[in-house]
Design a protein around this motif. Structure first.
Motif, PDB file in Angstrom:
ATOM      1  N   GLU A   1     -10.938   2.368  -5.726  1.00  0.00           N
ATOM      2  CA  GLU A   1      -9.201   1.818  -5.678  1.00  0.00           C
ATOM      3  C   GLU A   1      -8.692   1.511  -4.414  1.00  0.00           C
ATOM      4  O   GLU A   1      -7.824   0.492  -4.281  1.00  0.00           O
ATOM      5  N   ILE A   2      -9.076   2.093  -3.390  1.00  0.00           N
ATOM      6  CA  ILE A   2      -8.412   1.909  -1.842  1.00  0.00           C
ATOM      7  C   ILE A   2      -8.698   0.465  -1.223  1.00  0.00           C
ATOM      8  O   ILE A   2      -8.196  -0.280  -0.915  1.00  0.00           O
ATOM      9  N   LEU A   3     -10.094   0.281  -1.717  1.00  0.00           N
ATOM     10  CA  LEU A   3     -10.908  -1.119  -1.343  1.00  0.00           C
ATOM     11  C   LEU A   3      -9.932  -2.243  -1.990  1.00  0.00           C
ATOM     12  O   LEU A   3      -9.660  -3.329  -1.372  1.00  0.00           O
ATOM     13  N   GLU A   4      -9.666  -2.075  -3.360  1.00  0.00           N
ATOM     14  CA  GLU A   4      -9.052  -2.954  -3.975  1.00  0.00           C
ATOM     15  C   GLU A   4      -7.690  -3.282  -3.392  1.00  0.00           C
ATOM     16  O   GLU A   4      -7.192  -4.311  -3.751  1.00  0.00           O
ATOM     17  N   SER A   5      -7.031  -2.433  -3.091  1.00  0.00           N
ATOM     18  CA  SER A   5      -5.729  -2.170  -2.684  1.00  0.00           C
ATOM     19  C   SER A   5      -5.307  -2.865  -1.049  1.00  0.00           C
ATOM     20  O   SER A   5      -4.217  -3.266  -0.964  1.00  0.00           O
ATOM     21  N   ILE A   6      -6.322  -2.299  -0.206  1.00  0.00           N
ATOM     22  CA  ILE A   6      -6.014  -2.808   1.135  1.00  0.00           C
ATOM     23  C   ILE A   6      -6.582  -4.206   1.562  1.00  0.00           C
ATOM     24  O   ILE A   6      -7.795  -4.441   1.280  1.00  0.00           O
TER      25      ILE A   6
ATOM     26  N   LEU B   1      -2.166   5.512  -5.806  1.00  0.00           N
ATOM     27  CA  LEU B   1      -3.392   5.798  -4.860  1.00  0.00           C
ATOM     28  C   LEU B   1      -3.497   7.078  -4.299  1.00  0.00           C
ATOM     29  O   LEU B   1      -2.471   7.583  -3.806  1.00  0.00           O
ATOM     30  N   ARG B   2      -4.675   8.031  -4.604  1.00  0.00           N
ATOM     31  CA  ARG B   2      -4.813   9.177  -4.246  1.00  0.00           C
ATOM     32  C   ARG B   2      -5.345   9.298  -3.189  1.00  0.00           C
ATOM     33  O   ARG B   2      -6.422   9.598  -2.863  1.00  0.00           O
ATOM     34  N   CYS B   3      -4.489   9.214  -1.937  1.00  0.00           N
ATOM     35  CA  CYS B   3      -5.094   9.358  -0.572  1.00  0.00           C
ATOM     36  C   CYS B   3      -3.763   9.363   0.293  1.00  0.00           C
ATOM     37  O   CYS B   3      -2.581   9.359  -0.157  1.00  0.00           O
TER      38      CYS B   3
ATOM     39  N   ILE C   1       0.926  -1.138   0.051  1.00  0.00           N
ATOM     40  CA  ILE C   1      -0.004   0.207  -0.095  1.00  0.00           C
ATOM     41  C   ILE C   1       0.841   1.220  -0.067  1.00  0.00           C
ATOM     42  O   ILE C   1       0.519   2.310  -0.575  1.00  0.00           O
ATOM     43  N   ARG C   2       2.004   1.257   0.855  1.00  0.00           N
ATOM     44  CA  ARG C   2       2.772   2.275   0.910  1.00  0.00           C
ATOM     45  C   ARG C   2       3.275   2.527  -0.410  1.00  0.00           C
ATOM     46  O   ARG C   2       3.393   3.850  -0.704  1.00  0.00           O
TER      47      ARG C   2
END
Length: 178
Positions: free
Chosen positions: A123-128, A39-41, A30-31
């Protein structure tokens, strides 16, 4: 799932939405995605956040500075980490508040226009790889002693102010300290 979204300063036209994840197993992956901009966050150590308001105050300062082209770091997301920290050194602020491999609990901060949030969240839910929990549970993951040490808040100050007020005061005054 409680959704924590707040409108930031009206002149920016932006919103801040917060998500809390626990038992995250792929922090290094994630990092890397955050660092490369995939990831835009903003990803923050949940252990250093005592209340959602703390993150919102930092985010609001950042979007106002961005509107005036006064960012100190490269992106609004690194700028949030910079404003959460009391350090004047960018690298220290990113290390202090940004996620590292030992973190299992992560606060995700999105800055967006109305209507953009859902695509960013997907995007985030797919990644975490972890469990999304209500933001109302943030204090379960806070290390109060670490927060007090990080913000240099002593027992005397807490006799006259709450911990969240002491933190928010420091974030609000950071520009003057710099």
């Amino acid at each position: 799932m409680d959704n924590y979204r707040v409108e930031l300063d009206r002149e920016t036209g932006l919103y801040c939405t917060l998500y809390l994840f626990t038992n995250v197993t792929n922090v290094s992956e994630i990092r890397e995605k955050v660092v490369t901009g995939e990831l835009r966050c903003c990803m923050v150590k949940a252990s250093l956040i005592i209340d959602a308001f703390q993150a919102v105050v930092a985010a609001n300062k950042v979007v106002l500075n961005a509107k005036q082209n006064r960012l100190i770091t490269k992106t609004i997301y690194t700028e949030i980490l910079f404003y959460l920290s009391m350090s004047k050194k960018i690298s220290r602020a990113l290390t202090e508040f940004g996620i590292d491999d030992s973190d299992k609990n992560i606060l995700v901060i999105l800055i967006h226009k109305l209507g953009e949030e859902q695509s960013m969240l997907e995007e985030i839910l797919e990644s975490i790889k972890g469990e999304r929990v209500p933001i109302s549970r943030i204090q379960e993951f806070t290390d109060v002693n670490l927060v007090q040490k990080t913000y240099k808040i002593d027992k005397d100050e807490l006799r006259v102010s709450s911990l969240i007020n002491a933190i928010v005061s420091r974030i609000s005054c950071k520009d003057f300290i710099l």
